[in-house]
Design an enzyme around this catalytic site. Structure first.
Site, short mmCIF file in Angstrom:
data_model
loop_
_atom_site.label_atom_id
_atom_site.label_comp_id
_atom_site.label_asym_id
_atom_site.label_seq_id
_atom_site.Cartn_x
_atom_site.Cartn_y
_atom_site.Cartn_z
N TYR A 247 0.82 -1.21 0.00
CA TYR A 247 0.00 0.00 0.00
C TYR A 247 0.85 1.27 0.00
CZ TYR A 247 -3.52 -3.35 1.70
OH TYR A 247 -4.35 -4.43 1.88
N HIS B 57 1.25 -11.69 2.04
CA HIS B 57 0.17 -10.94 1.38
C HIS B 57 -0.50 -11.74 0.27
CE1 HIS B 57 -1.21 -6.60 0.21
NE2 HIS B 57 -2.21 -7.47 0.19
#
Length: 265
Positions: A42, A100
């Site tokens: 992010y 992730h």
């Protein structure tokens, strides 16, 4: 190690403006959130950390989660970049560290022991996985010394993940649902809105309340007034009839579906 507490959380994917991200995290914590989710991918861990530091909330009351980028899943990269995440967050540890995506540099036989090592070193209290298939979750459960604390996947009323919810109950980990409002698409969903209207609920509170009632921890991204609106789901009384009506909705498609995702192989 005490059990991991995973209340409704603040998702930060897409909070790209550092000032907005920082202020949103601070406002969310001061409104009552106690779970903040970020990721190396992010590119906002620094702003998230600044928001946590600025909030009038004790750090130990907050569950902070981040995720290792799929490019960084070779063992040495896991160890190095996880510590870099701590530096960006301004923390001496995270509560939860996820793989992730099980793609690119992911090799279960070498990646997962590196996560165990980080847990033993105190870099993270708990280990999680994200965007795994049931088969990959079971494989990770066999390899890891640490218990899987959480599995984070897309989950919302039009994509309810029944198999992964059952697996979470079987293996005793938390299912964490990202995009719990289907990236905003639920606000234009006539059937869901009709259910919400019948029961005097907003579509957001219905969707998030459904997740909580079905043992899924939702992590909606929000800014402004939506931050506090989403938090209302924690104390909302969502009748069984509304929950059953959501369960009966026709399933839809994923909103997040990269070509190299594990389920596309």
């Amino acid at each position: 190690m005490p059990p991991l507490e995973l209340p409704l959380g603040l998702g930060t994917s897409g909070l790209d403006d550092p000032a907005e991200c920082r202020d949103t995290v601070t406002a969310a914590l001061e409104a009552g959130y106690r779970h903040v989710d970020t990721a190396q991918m992010y590119d906002n861990e620094t702003a998230v950390g600044e928001g946590i530091a600025a909030a009038a909330v004790d750090r130990d009351e907050v569950t902070v989660a981040t995720k290792v980028h799929p490019d960084n899943l070779a063992p040495e990269d896991v160890r190095e970049t996880a510590r870099e995440s701590l530096d960006r967050l301004g923390l001496d540890r995270v509560d939860l560290l996820y793989v992730h995506w099980p793609t690119r540099a992911y090799d279960p036989s070498t990646t997962l022991p590196a996560f165990d090592a980080l847990r033993e070193a105190g870099v993270t209290d708990h280990v999680g996985v994200s965007n795994f298939t049931p088969e990959l979750v079971r494989e990770a459960d066999r390899i890891l010394d640490a218990p899987i604390a959480a599995h984070q996947v897309e989950c919302h009323p039009r994509f309810r993940q029944p198999a992964l919810r059952e697996l979470a109950a079987e293996l005793d980990h938390r299912l964490v649902g990202y995009s719990p409002l289907a990236r905003g698409d639920l606000f234009g969903d006539d059937e869901l809105t009709a259910i919400a209207d019948r029961h005097g609920l907003s579509p957001a509170v219905l969707a998030l309340g459904w997740a909580l009632a079905r043992d899924v921890t939702p992590i909606p991204k929000a800014t402004g007034d939506h931050v506090t609106e989403n938090l209302r789901a924690v104390d909302a009384e969502v009748p069984d009839a509304a929950l059953d009506a959501v369960d009966a909705l026709e399933p839809g498609e994923r909103r997040i579906d990269p070509d190299d995702a594990a389920w596309n192989r």
